[in-house]
Write a protein that holds these residues in place. Structure first.
Motif, PDB file in Angstrom:
ATOM      1  N   UNK A 129      23.421  34.910   4.683  1.00  0.00           N
ATOM      2  CA  UNK A 129      22.028  35.615   5.371  1.00  0.00           C
ATOM      3  C   UNK A 129      21.884  36.770   4.741  1.00  0.00           C
ATOM      4  N   UNK A 130      20.961  37.422   4.159  1.00  0.00           N
ATOM      5  CA  UNK A 130      20.720  38.710   3.970  1.00  0.00           C
ATOM      6  C   UNK A 130      19.880  39.342   4.995  1.00  0.00           C
ATOM      7  N   UNK A 173      31.386  36.215  11.964  1.00  0.00           N
ATOM      8  CA  UNK A 173      31.394  37.117  13.074  1.00  0.00           C
ATOM      9  C   UNK A 173      31.123  36.609  14.418  1.00  0.00           C
ATOM     10  N   UNK A 174      30.762  35.501  14.521  1.00  0.00           N
ATOM     11  CA  UNK A 174      30.642  34.803  15.549  1.00  0.00           C
ATOM     12  C   UNK A 174      31.631  33.761  16.435  1.00  0.00           C
ATOM     13  N   UNK A 175      32.558  33.697  15.452  1.00  0.00           N
ATOM     14  CA  UNK A 175      33.859  33.030  15.840  1.00  0.00           C
ATOM     15  C   UNK A 175      34.095  31.596  15.503  1.00  0.00           C
ATOM     16  N   UNK A 176      33.040  31.090  14.678  1.00  0.00           N
ATOM     17  CA  UNK A 176      33.203  29.678  13.993  1.00  0.00           C
ATOM     18  C   UNK A 176      33.834  29.777  12.685  1.00  0.00           C
ATOM     19  N   UNK A 219      26.614  35.880   7.646  1.00  0.00           N
ATOM     20  CA  UNK A 219      25.900  36.956   7.364  1.00  0.00           C
ATOM     21  C   UNK A 219      26.838  38.212   6.994  1.00  0.00           C
ATOM     22  N   UNK A 220      26.774  39.058   8.234  1.00  0.00           N
ATOM     23  CA  UNK A 220      27.724  40.209   8.319  1.00  0.00           C
ATOM     24  C   UNK A 220      28.994  40.143   7.840  1.00  0.00           C
ATOM     25  N   UNK A 221      29.879  38.819   8.037  1.00  0.00           N
ATOM     26  CA  UNK A 221      31.042  38.709   7.331  1.00  0.00           C
ATOM     27  C   UNK A 221      31.275  38.812   5.933  1.00  0.00           C
ATOM     28  N   UNK A 222      29.990  38.443   5.440  1.00  0.00           N
ATOM     29  CA  UNK A 222      30.046  38.476   3.857  1.00  0.00           C
ATOM     30  C   UNK A 222      29.413  39.899   3.316  1.00  0.00           C
ATOM     31  N   UNK A 245      33.933  42.673  -2.983  1.00  0.00           N
ATOM     32  CA  UNK A 245      34.275  42.008  -1.671  1.00  0.00           C
ATOM     33  C   UNK A 245      33.451  40.955  -0.756  1.00  0.00           C
ATOM     34  N   UNK A 246      32.153  41.088  -1.196  1.00  0.00           N
ATOM     35  CA  UNK A 246      31.223  40.110  -0.892  1.00  0.00           C
ATOM     36  C   UNK A 246      31.771  38.692  -1.500  1.00  0.00           C
TER      37      UNK A 246
END
Length: 306
Positions: A20-21, A244-247, A268-271, A287-288
């Motif tokens: 997700x961008x 980021x949401x834990x799944x 999204x954010x974790x990537x 890193x992404x």
């Protein structure tokens, strides 16, 4: 149906993930902000340029690994006309690179707005004798259909023209339970939305066996996925909540059928901001890519895509 294309992209890359961008100004690599300010000054147009360049960098870094991207309209639209121009360019570049491209928008509340959305993303416009291509062309739309069928019906004819829809059913945010988990008759509200997806699609299935309308259902509650994968075996699932949401793979594996089909897992954010852990902003692309590979490998520990 573009759901078929999404499933084929997943099979080709053996990677059932979507990135997700969702660009956020204060999390972008500083050098991108500095470059944009040098060119456009301290303006919204500079932020829009930084968003565009960041998105291009991520898309280039993940090409060949990730089959699909979701572009969050609100992030770009927040910057006004320059942001919308950046959104248009980002969508076009993602399609040029071969991604399945989903535009995430909440617009479709009434027939007029639904028709406007259909034209801007799918059908285009007619002016005099000239056909104008849709400025926000994409393969699919993520929409909020809790307003009912009024805003969704204008989009349905495009399912036969290689387009797809994803309806929000059960999101991953903590406050989702305040509305989406409420009881409506003998069902919870998010199940009503899944039933509507089935009704609006009728008996139209693609070559993959899935309908042209999919649903967004959280990966943070594996029991939901397990139960509804059995019940709604023709609905394609877009599953947010990874990272980021834990799944993680152990949780989201229940979204897939026995062939490893029928779902795509979204992060999204974790990537996007994986570089923050190392503090090396210059390496945000690398890193992404590493984070996307890690996500793919984690999911494939539990899911075999045939």
């Amino acid at each position: 149906m573009s759901i078929d294309r999404l499933q084929q992209c997943i099979r080709d890359k053996k990677n059932p993930s979507m990135v997700s961008l969702d660009p956020v100004a204060d999390r972008l690599p500083p050098q991108l902000i500095e470059q944009a300010v040098a060119e456009r000054g301290e303006t919204l147009a500079a932020l829009a340029l930084a968003y565009e360049n960041f998105s291009r960098g991520i898309l280039e870094a993940l090409q060949g690994i990730v089959p699909a991207v979701k572009v969050q309209q609100a992030c770009y639209a927040a910057l006004g006309s320059a942001g919308m121009e950046a959104l248009e360019k980002t969508l076009g570049y993602a399609r040029e690179l071969g991604y399945y491209v989903l535009l995430d928008t909440s617009a479709a509340a009434a027939p007029a707005t639904g028709e406007a959305l259909a034209k801007s993303c799918f059908g285009g416009f007619t002016l005099g004798e000239k056909h104008l291509e849709p400025p926000l062309a994409c393969d699919g739309l993520g929409i909020l259909a809790y307003q009912g069928s009024d805003g969704t019906k204008p989009l349905l004819p495009y399912l036969a023209q290689d387009k797809s829809l994803f309806l929000l059913a059960r999101s991953a945010n903590k406050s989702a339970r305040e509305v989406q988990d409420l009881i409506s008759g003998d069902r919870v509200v998010y199940q009503v939305m899944m039933d509507l997806a089935m009704r609006w699609c009728g008996e139209k299935f693609g070559k993959s066996g899935y309908m042209g309308i999919g649903v967004v259902i959280s990966g943070t509650q594996p029991d939901f996925l397990k139960r509804f994968r059995r019940k709604y075996d023709r609905l394609f699932f877009l599953v947010p909540g990874y990272g980021s949401w834990g799944a993680y793979g152990k949780d989201v594996q229940h979204a897939f059928d026995l062939a490893g089909h029928g779902a795509v897992i979204c992060a999204g954010r974790s990537i996007l901001y994986a570089y923050e852990k190392s503090g090396d902003a210059a390496a945000y692309r690398e890193k992404a890519r590493e984070a996307a590979e890690k996500m793919r490998n984690n999911i494939l520990q539990y899911v075999q895509v045939i």
